[in-house]
Design a protein around this motif. Structure first.
Motif, PDB file in Angstrom:
ATOM      1  N   LYS A 193      -5.541 -37.985 -67.893  1.00 50.33           N
ATOM      2  CA  LYS A 193      -4.393 -37.309 -68.496  1.00 50.33           C
ATOM      3  C   LYS A 193      -3.607 -36.486 -67.478  1.00 50.33           C
ATOM      4  O   LYS A 193      -2.416 -36.230 -67.661  1.00 50.33           O
ATOM      5  CB  LYS A 193      -4.864 -36.417 -69.644  1.00 50.33           C
ATOM      6  N   GLN A 194      -4.298 -36.079 -66.405  1.00 49.32           N
ATOM      7  CA  GLN A 194      -3.646 -35.317 -65.339  1.00 49.32           C
ATOM      8  C   GLN A 194      -3.079 -36.220 -64.245  1.00 49.32           C
ATOM      9  O   GLN A 194      -2.720 -35.753 -63.174  1.00 49.32           O
ATOM     10  CB  GLN A 194      -4.648 -34.331 -64.732  1.00 49.32           C
ATOM     11  N   GLY A 195      -3.003 -37.522 -64.530  1.00 58.16           N
ATOM     12  CA  GLY A 195      -2.399 -38.457 -63.587  1.00 58.16           C
ATOM     13  C   GLY A 195      -3.371 -39.157 -62.672  1.00 58.16           C
ATOM     14  O   GLY A 195      -2.952 -39.834 -61.719  1.00 58.16           O
ATOM     15  N   GLY A 196      -4.673 -39.057 -62.942  1.00 51.63           N
ATOM     16  CA  GLY A 196      -5.667 -39.720 -62.105  1.00 51.63           C
ATOM     17  C   GLY A 196      -5.681 -41.223 -62.330  1.00 51.63           C
ATOM     18  O   GLY A 196      -5.143 -41.734 -63.327  1.00 51.63           O
ATOM     19  N   GLN A 197      -6.296 -41.932 -61.386  1.00 50.96           N
ATOM     20  CA  GLN A 197      -6.428 -43.388 -61.487  1.00 50.96           C
ATOM     21  C   GLN A 197      -7.904 -43.738 -61.314  1.00 50.96           C
ATOM     22  O   GLN A 197      -8.506 -43.376 -60.305  1.00 50.96           O
ATOM     23  CB  GLN A 197      -5.585 -44.080 -60.411  1.00 50.96           C
ATOM     24  N   VAL A 198      -8.475 -44.405 -62.299  1.00 50.93           N
ATOM     25  CA  VAL A 198      -9.916 -44.667 -62.320  1.00 50.93           C
ATOM     26  C   VAL A 198     -10.191 -46.168 -62.332  1.00 50.93           C
ATOM     27  O   VAL A 198      -9.636 -46.910 -63.147  1.00 50.93           O
ATOM     28  CB  VAL A 198     -10.576 -44.008 -63.553  1.00 50.93           C
ATOM     29  N   TRP A 199     -11.066 -46.574 -61.409  1.00 48.63           N
ATOM     30  CA  TRP A 199     -11.500 -47.978 -61.325  1.00 48.63           C
ATOM     31  C   TRP A 199     -12.798 -48.139 -62.109  1.00 48.63           C
ATOM     32  O   TRP A 199     -13.753 -47.386 -61.900  1.00 48.63           O
ATOM     33  CB  TRP A 199     -11.696 -48.341 -59.858  1.00 48.63           C
ATOM     34  N   PHE A 200     -12.849 -49.122 -63.002  1.00 50.21           N
ATOM     35  CA  PHE A 200     -13.988 -49.321 -63.883  1.00 50.21           C
ATOM     36  C   PHE A 200     -14.317 -50.812 -63.932  1.00 50.21           C
ATOM     37  O   PHE A 200     -13.576 -51.605 -64.500  1.00 50.21           O
ATOM     38  CB  PHE A 200     -13.645 -48.796 -65.278  1.00 50.21           C
ATOM     39  N   ALA A 201     -15.446 -51.215 -63.310  1.00 46.40           N
ATOM     40  CA  ALA A 201     -15.914 -52.606 -63.385  1.00 46.40           C
ATOM     41  C   ALA A 201     -16.837 -52.711 -64.597  1.00 46.40           C
ATOM     42  O   ALA A 201     -17.979 -52.270 -64.558  1.00 46.40           O
ATOM     43  CB  ALA A 201     -16.642 -52.993 -62.107  1.00 46.40           C
ATOM     44  N   CYS A 202     -16.332 -53.291 -65.667  1.00 42.04           N
ATOM     45  CA  CYS A 202     -17.038 -53.254 -66.959  1.00 42.04           C
ATOM     46  C   CYS A 202     -17.518 -54.633 -67.400  1.00 42.04           C
ATOM     47  O   CYS A 202     -17.753 -54.856 -68.587  1.00 42.04           O
ATOM     48  CB  CYS A 202     -16.117 -52.663 -68.025  1.00 42.04           C
ATOM     49  N   ASP A 203     -17.659 -55.558 -66.462  1.00 43.09           N
ATOM     50  CA  ASP A 203     -17.865 -56.963 -66.820  1.00 43.09           C
ATOM     51  C   ASP A 203     -19.315 -57.399 -66.876  1.00 43.09           C
ATOM     52  O   ASP A 203     -19.575 -58.599 -67.021  1.00 43.09           O
ATOM     53  CB  ASP A 203     -17.124 -57.851 -65.813  1.00 43.09           C
ATOM     54  N   GLN A 204     -20.264 -56.486 -66.789  1.00 46.51           N
ATOM     55  CA  GLN A 204     -21.657 -56.905 -66.873  1.00 46.51           C
ATOM     56  C   GLN A 204     -22.147 -56.849 -68.316  1.00 46.51           C
ATOM     57  O   GLN A 204     -21.518 -56.245 -69.175  1.00 46.51           O
ATOM     58  CB  GLN A 204     -22.523 -56.042 -65.957  1.00 46.51           C
ATOM     59  N   ASP A 205     -23.286 -57.487 -68.563  1.00 48.94           N
ATOM     60  CA  ASP A 205     -23.874 -57.485 -69.894  1.00 48.94           C
ATOM     61  C   ASP A 205     -24.734 -56.227 -70.033  1.00 48.94           C
ATOM     62  O   ASP A 205     -25.717 -56.058 -69.321  1.00 48.94           O
ATOM     63  CB  ASP A 205     -24.735 -58.743 -70.093  1.00 48.94           C
ATOM     64  N   PHE A 206     -24.354 -55.341 -70.946  1.00 47.06           N
ATOM     65  CA  PHE A 206     -25.049 -54.077 -71.126  1.00 47.06           C
ATOM     66  C   PHE A 206     -26.023 -54.121 -72.299  1.00 47.06           C
ATOM     67  O   PHE A 206     -26.338 -53.087 -72.889  1.00 47.06           O
ATOM     68  CB  PHE A 206     -24.035 -52.945 -71.310  1.00 47.06           C
ATOM     69  N   GLY A 207     -26.482 -55.309 -72.627  1.00 48.44           N
ATOM     70  CA  GLY A 207     -27.515 -55.452 -73.651  1.00 48.44           C
ATOM     71  C   GLY A 207     -27.055 -54.983 -75.012  1.00 48.44           C
ATOM     72  O   GLY A 207     -26.007 -55.404 -75.514  1.00 48.44           O
ATOM     73  N   LYS A 208     -27.821 -54.086 -75.632  1.00 44.79           N
ATOM     74  CA  LYS A 208     -27.528 -53.617 -76.978  1.00 44.79           C
ATOM     75  C   LYS A 208     -26.209 -52.855 -77.067  1.00 44.79           C
ATOM     76  O   LYS A 208     -25.702 -52.624 -78.165  1.00 44.79           O
ATOM     77  CB  LYS A 208     -28.674 -52.741 -77.468  1.00 44.79           C
ATOM     78  N   LYS A 209     -25.660 -52.445 -75.919  1.00 38.95           N
ATOM     79  CA  LYS A 209     -24.394 -51.732 -75.931  1.00 38.95           C
ATOM     80  C   LYS A 209     -23.199 -52.682 -76.069  1.00 38.95           C
ATOM     81  O   LYS A 209     -22.068 -52.233 -76.222  1.00 38.95           O
ATOM     82  CB  LYS A 209     -24.253 -50.893 -74.651  1.00 38.95           C
ATOM     83  N   SER A 210     -23.475 -53.978 -75.994  1.00 39.80           N
ATOM     84  CA  SER A 210     -22.404 -54.961 -76.211  1.00 39.80           C
ATOM     85  C   SER A 210     -21.922 -54.855 -77.649  1.00 39.80           C
ATOM     86  O   SER A 210     -22.716 -54.933 -78.587  1.00 39.80           O
ATOM     87  CB  SER A 210     -22.903 -56.374 -75.928  1.00 39.80           C
ATOM     88  N   GLU A 211     -20.616 -54.682 -77.822  1.00 39.44           N
ATOM     89  CA  GLU A 211     -20.070 -54.449 -79.163  1.00 39.44           C
ATOM     90  C   GLU A 211     -19.217 -55.613 -79.668  1.00 39.44           C
ATOM     91  O   GLU A 211     -19.046 -55.782 -80.873  1.00 39.44           O
ATOM     92  CB  GLU A 211     -19.247 -53.162 -79.160  1.00 39.44           C
ATOM     93  N   VAL A 212     -18.644 -56.378 -78.746  1.00 38.88           N
ATOM     94  CA  VAL A 212     -17.855 -57.538 -79.155  1.00 38.88           C
ATOM     95  C   VAL A 212     -18.246 -58.724 -78.281  1.00 38.88           C
ATOM     96  O   VAL A 212     -18.757 -58.559 -77.167  1.00 38.88           O
ATOM     97  CB  VAL A 212     -16.337 -57.279 -79.034  1.00 38.88           C
ATOM     98  N   PHE A 213     -18.011 -59.927 -78.809  1.00 31.45           N
ATOM     99  CA  PHE A 213     -18.271 -61.148 -78.054  1.00 31.45           C
ATOM    100  C   PHE A 213     -16.966 -61.923 -77.937  1.00 31.45           C
ATOM    101  O   PHE A 213     -16.344 -62.247 -78.950  1.00 31.45           O
ATOM    102  CB  PHE A 213     -19.342 -62.001 -78.744  1.00 31.45           C
ATOM    103  N   VAL A 214     -16.563 -62.194 -76.694  1.00 31.46           N
ATOM    104  CA  VAL A 214     -15.313 -62.918 -76.467  1.00 31.46           C
ATOM    105  C   VAL A 214     -15.573 -64.044 -75.459  1.00 31.46           C
ATOM    106  O   VAL A 214     -16.548 -64.001 -74.710  1.00 31.46           O
ATOM    107  CB  VAL A 214     -14.200 -61.980 -75.938  1.00 31.46           C
ATOM    108  N   PRO A 215     -14.705 -65.045 -75.426  1.00 32.13           N
ATOM    109  CA  PRO A 215     -14.934 -66.174 -74.517  1.00 32.13           C
ATOM    110  C   PRO A 215     -14.814 -65.780 -73.041  1.00 32.13           C
ATOM    111  O   PRO A 215     -13.884 -65.076 -72.647  1.00 32.13           O
ATOM    112  CB  PRO A 215     -13.823 -67.161 -74.896  1.00 32.13           C
ATOM    113  N   PHE A 216     -15.782 -66.249 -72.284  1.00 30.90           N
ATOM    114  CA  PHE A 216     -15.753 -66.147 -70.825  1.00 30.90           C
ATOM    115  C   PHE A 216     -16.107 -67.526 -70.307  1.00 30.90           C
ATOM    116  O   PHE A 216     -17.227 -67.979 -70.470  1.00 30.90           O
ATOM    117  CB  PHE A 216     -16.762 -65.097 -70.347  1.00 30.90           C
ATOM    118  N   PHE A 217     -15.130 -68.257 -69.779  1.00 33.35           N
ATOM    119  CA  PHE A 217     -15.297 -69.671 -69.442  1.00 33.35           C
ATOM    120  C   PHE A 217     -15.722 -70.456 -70.690  1.00 33.35           C
ATOM    121  O   PHE A 217     -16.525 -71.384 -70.616  1.00 33.35           O
ATOM    122  CB  PHE A 217     -16.315 -69.855 -68.325  1.00 33.35           C
ATOM    123  N   GLY A 218     -15.203 -70.065 -71.845  1.00 35.02           N
ATOM    124  CA  GLY A 218     -15.497 -70.773 -73.085  1.00 35.02           C
ATOM    125  C   GLY A 218     -16.815 -70.413 -73.720  1.00 35.02           C
ATOM    126  O   GLY A 218     -17.158 -70.952 -74.778  1.00 35.02           O
TER     127      GLY A 218
END
Length: 306
Positions: A193-218
């Motif tokens: 909110k103060q103008g920062g820029q944050v890098w977030f690599a969120c593409d791993q499988d976090f097990g039970k924390k997975s909340e949605v399922f979407v296609p990745f290479f089908g």
């Protein structure tokens, strides 16, 4: 978790960590190899690990069978080995980022889509940069951070405090970059909110924390919805970012156009960043972290990939 709590109570000079300190010293020495030597060593090390780490090779092979069924067995086997090589080279490149001068690489890296990043900055509500686990990971952090005004990143602390110290000290010496763990969402939201820029690599499988399922290479892949929450609560502009080592040895960073209305639809948001990562992988397929069990979580009734 129990092992992390146990090691956290020990001082860093405890004998239990002496082996870790020896490893850190060896990596520090390797950091001073010329980059060409690092690449050659990474090639040899990667090919060795492809033969020795059979369980990880099987994971990579299973991922590729699911995502690239058009590959025959020989092509898939070669790509598994190439993935080990790319990852080993990326690890040695990380040692360079932790201890050596990154200025020459920041100056020579090819940057695409900078106009999108500049537009996102002008909006004044921060920028959430959604990335992926490509082979140049820690090496890419300063390549991205040097394009930012107020850089930050999300990370998961290493269970070993000596290794965690090595990695995080190496990351934080660049551009006054601000770290945030998953338990520091509120400070990160304020930072954005103060103008920062944050890098977030969120593409791993976090097990039970997975909340949605979407296609990745089908293939349906489990995804967290944290990026959507962060974007919605902070009002930050969302951009996808990729970072690759090119075949000629140069480095390239790509910023996508701003993803408008990100945060309104959880599944659509996850589809957006998965599609961007998939497009990047198709260009340099060896540079994705196929060694990770990306399909560990499965939708109800779906067969196991592994």
């Amino acid at each position: 978790m129990a092992s992390r709590r146990k090691t956290a109570k020990r001082p860093l000079w405890h004998p239990a960590f002496w082996g870790s300190w020896i490893l850190v010293f060896i990596l520090w020495l390797l950091a001073f190899l010329p980059m060409g030597a690092k690449q050659r060593l990474g090639g040899s090390l990667g090919r060795l690990l492809a033969r020795k780490l059979k369980s990880r090779a099987r994971v990579a092979d299973a991922n590729l069978q699911a995502c690239m069924p058009e590959l025959d067995e020989a092509a898939r086997k070669q790509l598994v080995e190439d993935t080990f090589v790319a990852s080993a080279r990326g690890f040695l490149e990380s040692t360079h980022a932790w201890w050596r001068d990154m200025a020459p690489y920041c100056e020579s890296a090819s940057i695409h889509g900078l106009e999108h990043l500049e537009e996102a900055k002008k909006r004044g509500k921060g920028v959430l940069l959604i990335g992926g686990h490509y082979s140049i990971f820690d090496f890419a952090l300063p390549l991205i951070a040097c394009q930012l005004d107020k850089p930050g990143y999300m990370y998961r602390p290493n269970n070993n405090p000596v290794i965690d110290r090595m990695i995080e000290r190496g990351r934080r010496r660049h551009f006054n970059i601000r770290p945030f763990t998953k338990r520091e969402l509120r400070p990160m939201l304020s930072f954005l909110k103060q103008g920062g820029q944050v890098w977030f690599a969120c593409d791993q499988d976090f097990g039970k924390k997975s909340e949605v399922f979407v296609p990745f290479f089908g293939v349906k892949a489990g995804c967290i919805t944290s990026p959507s929450y962060i974007a919605r609560e902070s009002g930050a502009a969302v951009i996808c970012v990729s970072h690759l080592r090119m075949p000629d040895g140069s480095y390239r960073v790509v910023f996508s156009p701003i993803q408008e209305d990100f945060g309104d639809d959880l599944e659509k948001d996850a589809e957006v960043w998965n599609r961007f990562i998939e497009t990047t992988i198709r260009e340099q397929p060896d540079q994705y972290l196929w060694l990770h069990k990306r399909f560990k979580s499965r939708p109800e009734g779906a067969p196991s990939v592994y």
